[in-house]
Structures are given as structure tokens and as C-alpha cells.
Design an enzyme around this catalytic site. Structure first.
Site, mmCIF file in Angstrom:
data_model
loop_
_atom_site.group_PDB
_atom_site.id
_atom_site.type_symbol
_atom_site.label_atom_id
_atom_site.label_comp_id
_atom_site.label_asym_id
_atom_site.label_seq_id
_atom_site.Cartn_x
_atom_site.Cartn_y
_atom_site.Cartn_z
ATOM 1 N N ASP A 49 0.856 -1.188 0.000
ATOM 2 C CA ASP A 49 0.000 0.000 0.000
ATOM 3 C C ASP A 49 0.890 1.235 0.000
ATOM 4 O OD1 ASP A 49 0.970 0.117 2.624
ATOM 5 O OD2 ASP A 49 -0.830 -0.819 3.437
ATOM 6 N N ASP A 51 1.297 5.182 1.645
ATOM 7 C CA ASP A 51 0.900 6.152 2.661
ATOM 8 C C ASP A 51 1.506 7.510 2.330
ATOM 9 O OD1 ASP A 51 -0.499 4.215 4.068
ATOM 10 O OD2 ASP A 51 1.229 3.675 5.298
ATOM 11 N N ASP A 128 10.036 3.768 13.397
ATOM 12 C CA ASP A 128 10.659 2.638 14.089
ATOM 13 C C ASP A 128 12.030 2.264 13.543
ATOM 14 O OD1 ASP A 128 9.591 1.788 11.692
ATOM 15 O OD2 ASP A 128 8.229 0.313 12.557
#
Length: 412
Positions: A49, A51, A128
Site C-alpha cells: 500500500d 501512505d 521505528d
């Protein structure tokens, strides 16, 4: 990194995502492709996907798109919906607040921390892993790296942004995701990340069981469940991850066969994963070469699965299918000429149980003769023509007319 030094082309980006990026840019906002999609495009892989990150606030994004809906009470995001159920997630750049900015009420700290807007650089340092902190700028088609992610992509290395112990304490599931990225991308763990997992492994038990369950199934959807759980066992993460579960070498090998099936186009469902996780323990508890009533086998299979299913709130239908798989394997492993053989063949879980038994026989070398015998019987049953009725069709029986109900004469 300018356009002529990286392989990302707009032809590789989802068209609806490009519409969002361009509209934000035309209205004077920064518009970046962010996260895993940039990483995958740089590795010349197909992103799952796309973002978008921007300096526009969620309310500003909503004013620009009629098909935008704001979601999340604590972490406000803009979801822009397109035809076919497609959703493009747009997040405003955020930063880590200073201690003197936090509200006096500690209960409000989490929601406040997640909604302090900042610069793209500050947003990158909140992420992260370095390979997930890369941005693609639609204004000049460059790749922006604030955290050393390009260097780690080149070295094929997983490295945490900041101190691993601190970042794993913030979100323990990051330890599992680090192992997942290693398996999916064929990268290596940085030494500091490995040491951080060793130190923080017990706190993953504090993560929500529903989230762990979803992450676990996501591993098998990517075809890396066996390798990740093997690595989790080696780093001390597996037992707190799965509420005391201890795997063994043969179980990990079986799970890797399931991953191979996934890569070959055969999806792996949750009941199959559950049965595979506990198959070795089940066969030790219910040896097929020992006489045992099937009712007792069903009871023991339920006892083995119930702690896991109860901890992760697994639906009764899924746990029932996993139990039926284990019981079916027991009955198939006993061999043919057993009572109820014909009825067993009509059970809907038997074909799946036979596949799992065949995978187990590939791991341990046992039950190969039983698998071959059952396959031969099932293949013969499938090739056998359906019985036909050559008799003349009988005329439908006419319905008997019911006699009218007699009413008694009125009393005088």
C-alpha cells in the site's frame, strides 16, 4: 537523493495516491510518499500500500478532499476513499513533545504525544526502523533520508532509529516486526537491535493479544511465519509472545513448509496454522499406534488448543476446525481398515488433514505409507462415476383427499 540516482518512477506509484500528492502540493503543502512504500520501491519490490505524509493538518486535508474522512480519536488521520474500497492514508508530520509541554493529567499524555505536529525531519525520527524513515518528495521526485535508511538499505541491515531498548519499550511489537523485516527482505539484524530484543523480550507479553494474533497471521500471509518464529525462539521472544509456547525444530520445519505452500499460491488459514503449531505435542499425547477411543482423542485435542485459543480470544468455529484437523490426522495416521472408514472420507476436514499429515511426514519421515494409501483411496473415490438410476421415473403419488371433518349434531 535526486531523481537520476534512484529507481522510483511515478509509473510505479498508485494513480490515486499520485492524485492526493499532487493536490496537496498544488495547495502549498509538503506532500511526501512515506514509510514502507518508499523502501519497497527502492528495493524494486511491489508495495502493499501507499501512505502519504504532509504538513497539512487533518482538518486542512479534509477541506481539500470531499472523499476524506477523519479517523482516530487519539491519533488523528485522514482517510481518503476511492472507488473499489481503496483508502489512501494521509498523516500529518508529528514530533515528540517536550516534557514541559505535556498536560498535567498523566491520563492525557498518550493522546497528546501522538498529536503534536512537527517537521518532516522530526517525523522521521519518530519512526521505528531507518529503512521505514525514507520520504519521496513529489515536488522534485527526490528521496529524502534523515535517519541513515539509504545506507542501511545498501547494507541490507535492520537498524532501529534511536535507542533500541527505548523504542522497544514504547512498542514491544517492534521486536517482532524487526524479525519479520529480516525474513521478508532477507536482511540481517544490527547487533544493537539483537541485544535490544534479548533485553526486552519479556515485555512483549504486555502487548494486546488481539494485536499479537493479527501480527502472527500477517507473518503467514507474507510466507515467513516459520522463519520468524524460529528466530523468535532463538532470541527468547517466542515464549512470552505466545503465552508460554515452546516450539521445537520439527514444528519450525513444518511451519516453513506452510510458508512454501503460500509462496506457491496456496493460502494458509488460521485453523491450519493452529493445528501445525500444536501437531507435535498432540501426536505425543495421542500416539496413533496406541488404541484410544476417538472421544478421548477429541477431548485431548481440545485441552491442547484451549489455552492458546482462550488467551487470543479465537472464535469457537476456528478452534473447532483446528481440533478437527488434529483428530483427522490421528485417524488417518492409524491407517486404513479402521471402523467408520467410509464415513471418515465424507468429513469435510479430511482432505486438509491429509495435506497436513503429508507435510508432517515430509518433516519427520513417518506415516508416508498411510498418506499414500489414503491418497490412493481418495483418488479412486473421486474417479468413480456417480451412480445412475436406469429405472423409469415413477409417477408422483397423488395426495389423498382428506375427508371432511364431521361435526357432531347440536345438543338439545
Amino acid at each position: 537523493m535526486p531523481r537520476d540516482r534512484h529507481p522510483i518512477s511515478r509509473k510505479l506509484i498508485d494513480p490515486d495516491t499520485l492524485k492526493v500528492l499532487y493536490r496537496l502540493h498544488r495547495h502549498g503543502h509538503k506532500a511526501y510518499l512515506v514509510g514502507g512504500s518508499v523502501r519497497d520501491l527502492l528495493l524494486e519490490r511491489r508495495p502493499k500500500d501507499f501512505d502519504v505524509g504532509t504538513d497539512a493538518s487533518p482538518n486542512q486535508v479534509k477541506k481539500l478532499f470531499k472523499n476524506c474522512f477523519l479517523v482516530g480519536r487519539r491519533f488523528r488521520l485522514a482517510h481518503i476513499r476511492f472507488a473499489g474500497g481503496k483508502v489512501i492514508e494521509v498523516a500529518t508530520f508529528r514530533r515528540k513533545p517536550k516534557e514541559d509541554e505535556l498536560p498535567e493529567d498523566p491520563a492525557e499524555h498518550f493522546g497528546f504525544r501522538e498529536n503534536v505536529f512537527g517537521t518532516p525531519r522530526e517525523d522521521a525520527f519518530r519512526r521505528d526502523f531507518t529503512i521505514n524513515g525514507l520520504f519521496y518528495d513529489i515536488s522534485d521526485f527526490s528521496v529524502i533520508d534523515h535517519v541513515g535508511g539509504l545506507e542501511d538499505l545498501e547494507a541490507r541491515r535492520i537498524r532501529v532509529i534511536g535507542d533500541p531498548t527505548e523504542r522497544f519499550t514504547e512498542d514491544p511489537v517492534r521486536m517482532l516486526r524487526a524479525l519479520e523485516f529480516c525474513a521478508r527482505l532477507d536482511f540481517t539484524l544490527d547487533a544493537s537491535v539483537r541485544e535490544g530484543i534479548y533485553a526486552c523480550a519479556p515485555i512483549i507479553a504486555e502487548a494486546a493479544p488481539a494485536r499479537i494474533r493479527e501480527e502472527l497471521m500477517e507473518l503467514f500471509r507474507h510466507g515467513v511465519g516459520g522463519r520468524v518464529l524460529r528466530d523468535a525462539s532463538a532470541t527468547g521472544l517466542l515464549e512470552p509472545l505466545l503465552a508460554g509456547y515452546r516450539g521445537d525444530e520439527r514444528t519450525f520445519a513444518l511451519l516453513e513448509i506452510l510458508d512454501r505452500h503460500h509462496r506457491q499460491g496456496r493460502p494458509v488459514e488460521e485453523p491450519y496454522v493452529l493445528a501445525a503449531l500444536y501437531l507435535e505435542r498432540f501426536l505425543r499425547t495421542c500416539p496413533p499406534d496406541e488404541p484410544m477411543p476417538v472421544t478421548e482423542v477429541v477431548r485431548r485435542a481440545g485441552l491442547i488448543l484451549s489455552p492458546h485459543c482462550r488467551y487470543f480470544s479465537i472464535a469457537r468455529g476456528i478452534s473447532h476446525q483446528a481440533r478437527e484437523l488434529l483428530v483427522g490426522i490421528f485417524r488417518l495416521a492409524r491407517g486404513r481398515r479402521q471402523r467408520g472408514e467410509q464415513r471418515l472420507l465424507t468429513h469435510p476436514m479430511i482432505p486438509h488433514a491429509l495435506k497436513l499429515l503429508a507435510d508432517w511426514s515430509e518433516v519427520c519421515g513417518d506415516y508416508r505409507s498411510q498418506v499414500a494409501a489414503w491418497r490412493e483411496l481418495i483418488d479412486a473415490a473421486e474417479k468413480k462415476p456417480m451412480p445412475t438410476d436406469d429405472k423409469k421415473p415413477q409417477r408422483p403419488r397423488s395426495r389423498r383427499r382428506r375427508k371432511p371433518r364431521r361435526t357432531p349434531p347440536p345438543k338439545k
